[in-house]
Design an enzyme around this catalytic site. Structure first.
Site, PDB file in Angstrom:
ATOM      1  N   HIS A 272       0.809  -1.220   0.000  1.00  0.00           N
ATOM      2  CA  HIS A 272       0.000   0.000   0.000  1.00  0.00           C
ATOM      3  C   HIS A 272       0.843   1.271   0.000  1.00  0.00           C
ATOM      4  CE1 HIS A 272      -3.717  -2.366   1.694  1.00  0.00           C
ATOM      5  NE2 HIS A 272      -3.449  -2.634   0.420  1.00  0.00           N
TER       6      HIS A 272
ATOM      7  N   GLY B  16      -2.227  -9.353  12.401  1.00  0.00           N
ATOM      8  CA  GLY B  16      -2.750  -8.017  12.669  1.00  0.00           C
ATOM      9  C   GLY B  16      -3.494  -7.371  11.521  1.00  0.00           C
TER      10      GLY B  16
HETATM   11  P1  OAD Z   1      -7.590  -2.976  10.278  1.00  0.00           P
HETATM   12  O1  OAD Z   1      -7.702  -1.795  11.167  1.00  0.00           O
HETATM   13  O2  OAD Z   1      -8.716  -3.275   9.354  1.00  0.00           O
HETATM   14  O3  OAD Z   1      -7.367  -4.279  11.157  1.00  0.00           O
HETATM   15  C1  OAD Z   1      -6.418  -4.306  12.188  1.00  0.00           C
HETATM   16  C2  OAD Z   1      -6.445  -5.678  12.834  1.00  0.00           C
HETATM   17  O4  OAD Z   1      -5.399  -5.712  13.802  1.00  0.00           O
HETATM   18  C3  OAD Z   1      -7.742  -6.028  13.564  1.00  0.00           C
HETATM   19  O5  OAD Z   1      -8.179  -7.314  13.138  1.00  0.00           O
HETATM   20  C4  OAD Z   1      -7.324  -6.060  15.046  1.00  0.00           C
HETATM   21  O6  OAD Z   1      -8.039  -7.046  15.792  1.00  0.00           O
HETATM   22  C5  OAD Z   1      -5.865  -6.420  14.931  1.00  0.00           C
HETATM   23  N1  OAD Z   1      -5.012  -6.022  16.061  1.00  0.00           N
HETATM   24  C6  OAD Z   1      -5.152  -4.958  16.889  1.00  0.00           C
HETATM   25  N2  OAD Z   1      -4.131  -4.917  17.761  1.00  0.00           N
HETATM   26  C7  OAD Z   1      -3.335  -5.982  17.478  1.00  0.00           C
HETATM   27  C8  OAD Z   1      -2.108  -6.476  18.015  1.00  0.00           C
HETATM   28  N3  OAD Z   1      -1.496  -5.874  19.026  1.00  0.00           N
HETATM   29  N4  OAD Z   1      -1.565  -7.589  17.457  1.00  0.00           N
HETATM   30  C9  OAD Z   1      -2.183  -8.210  16.431  1.00  0.00           C
HETATM   31  N5  OAD Z   1      -3.330  -7.792  15.884  1.00  0.00           N
HETATM   32  C10 OAD Z   1      -3.895  -6.691  16.393  1.00  0.00           C
HETATM   33  O7  OAD Z   1      -6.195  -2.830   9.503  1.00  0.00           O
HETATM   34  P2  OAD Z   1      -5.712  -3.581   8.175  1.00  0.00           P
HETATM   35  O8  OAD Z   1      -6.266  -4.964   8.115  1.00  0.00           O
HETATM   36  O9  OAD Z   1      -4.252  -3.392   8.087  1.00  0.00           O
HETATM   37  O10 OAD Z   1      -5.517   0.524   3.384  1.00  0.00           O
HETATM   38  O11 OAD Z   1      -6.413  -2.701   7.072  1.00  0.00           O
HETATM   39  C11 OAD Z   1      -6.156  -2.982   5.729  1.00  0.00           C
HETATM   40  C12 OAD Z   1      -6.124  -1.717   4.932  1.00  0.00           C
HETATM   41  O12 OAD Z   1      -7.330  -0.976   5.157  1.00  0.00           O
HETATM   42  C13 OAD Z   1      -5.029  -0.746   5.319  1.00  0.00           C
HETATM   43  O13 OAD Z   1      -3.788  -1.038   4.717  1.00  0.00           O
HETATM   44  C14 OAD Z   1      -5.573   0.550   4.828  1.00  0.00           C
HETATM   45  C15 OAD Z   1      -6.991   0.420   5.320  1.00  0.00           C
HETATM   46  O14 OAD Z   1      -7.932   1.201   4.654  1.00  0.00           O
HETATM   47  C16 OAD Z   1      -5.234   1.635   2.717  1.00  0.00           C
HETATM   48  O15 OAD Z   1      -5.076   2.693   3.274  1.00  0.00           O
HETATM   49  C17 OAD Z   1      -5.152   1.417   1.251  1.00  0.00           C
END
Ligand code: OAD
Length: 241
Positions: free
Chosen positions: A118, A187
């Protein structure tokens, strides 16, 4: 459960790790979709993370990314980022690290070859196709920066909604997924494609899939194991080999 996953890691010939915002949560970087603290619970992605939003309100969007950039500069990689970088240097050629994160924390931990699907929060690029006048020397200060000759704007070098992923990064990620026998998914909520599709593809090919996340995710249904722990606690234990 972690004992079994450690055994799978020890057996794996090629390991792919896909990370999302939760990877950096323990560094102090907010996730996107966590109910209370997630960026998308406080801000509207339509107003901040699309090309249309930037063209309509360039200063507002530029300032929001600048504030995120400044916040990330104040924090550092956590024990999970470091465990991945150290595993990579102890096992050259066995690990491919793919991230959806734009914070640069994997790279700062020493994972120089991270595939950044990204983009990068710390970089910017031309909004419109650069003309001959659009050179590093023609960039003048401002919010956003712009070409002092033609006015072309600089924009954050991140992928916005509705945009294609960088082709070379996506291709490198797909190649790694084709040859992996184990994938750790750390995560991420697993709701954004094509990144989440890499996990489905690994599963369909017969690779083992392990989800590391304190909360359930959309990808748990294809996981051979789910480790409900935070990344910075779990990865140092799993990657000791
Ligand atoms: P999300 O905010 O959708 O998901 C974050 C995940 O991390 C959730 O499932 C939480 O439960 C988990 N989480 C929180 N704390 C944690 C920890 N300490 N250890 C492990 N897991 C933990 O974020 P992404 O999946 O990265 O895209 O989102 C994907 C994309 O959506 C991002 O790259 C961004 C966003 O819109 C763009 O900006 C293009």
């Amino acid at each position: 459960m972690t004992g079994l996953v450690r055994q799978w890691i020890a057996e794996a010939k090629h390991l792919v790790v896909l990370t999302g915002a939760g990877m950096s949560a323990e560094s102090g970087v907010p996730t996107f979709r966590d109910a209370m603290t997630g960026l998308w619970s406080q801000f509207s992605p339509e107003e901040l993370a699309t090309e249309q939003a930037f063209r309509a309100h360039p200063q507002r969007v530029w300032d929001w990314y600048a504030s995120r950039r400044e916040a990330v500069a104040l924090v550092g990689p956590n024990a999970g980022h470091i465990a991945l970088a150290e595993f990579h240097s102890r096992h050259p050629g066995r690990l491919t690290l793919i991230t959806q994160n734009v914070d640069g924390l994997h790279q700062r931990a020493g994972s120089a070859h991270t595939i950044a699907l990204h983009g990068a929060l710390g970089e910017d690029r031309w909004l419109d196709a650069p003309l001959g006048c659009c050179t590093p020397d023609s960039i003048e200060p401002g919010r956003p920066l712009r070409c002092k000759v033609c006015g072309n704007l600089r924009r954050p070098a991140v992928v916005w909604f509705g945009e294609h992923l960088p082709a070379a990064a996506l291709e490198a990620a797909e190649v790694a997924v084709q040859r992996c026998d184990l994938m750790l998914v750390v995560g991420t909520s697993g709701v954004v494609y094509p990144a989440a599709g890499l996990v489905l593809s690994a599963h369909q090919r017969g690779a083992r899939v392990v989800v590391i996340n304190p909360e359930p995710t959309d990808l748990d249904r294809v996981a051979d194991a789910c480790v409900r722990e935070p990344a910075a606690v779990c990865l140092p234990k799993l990657l000791q080999t």
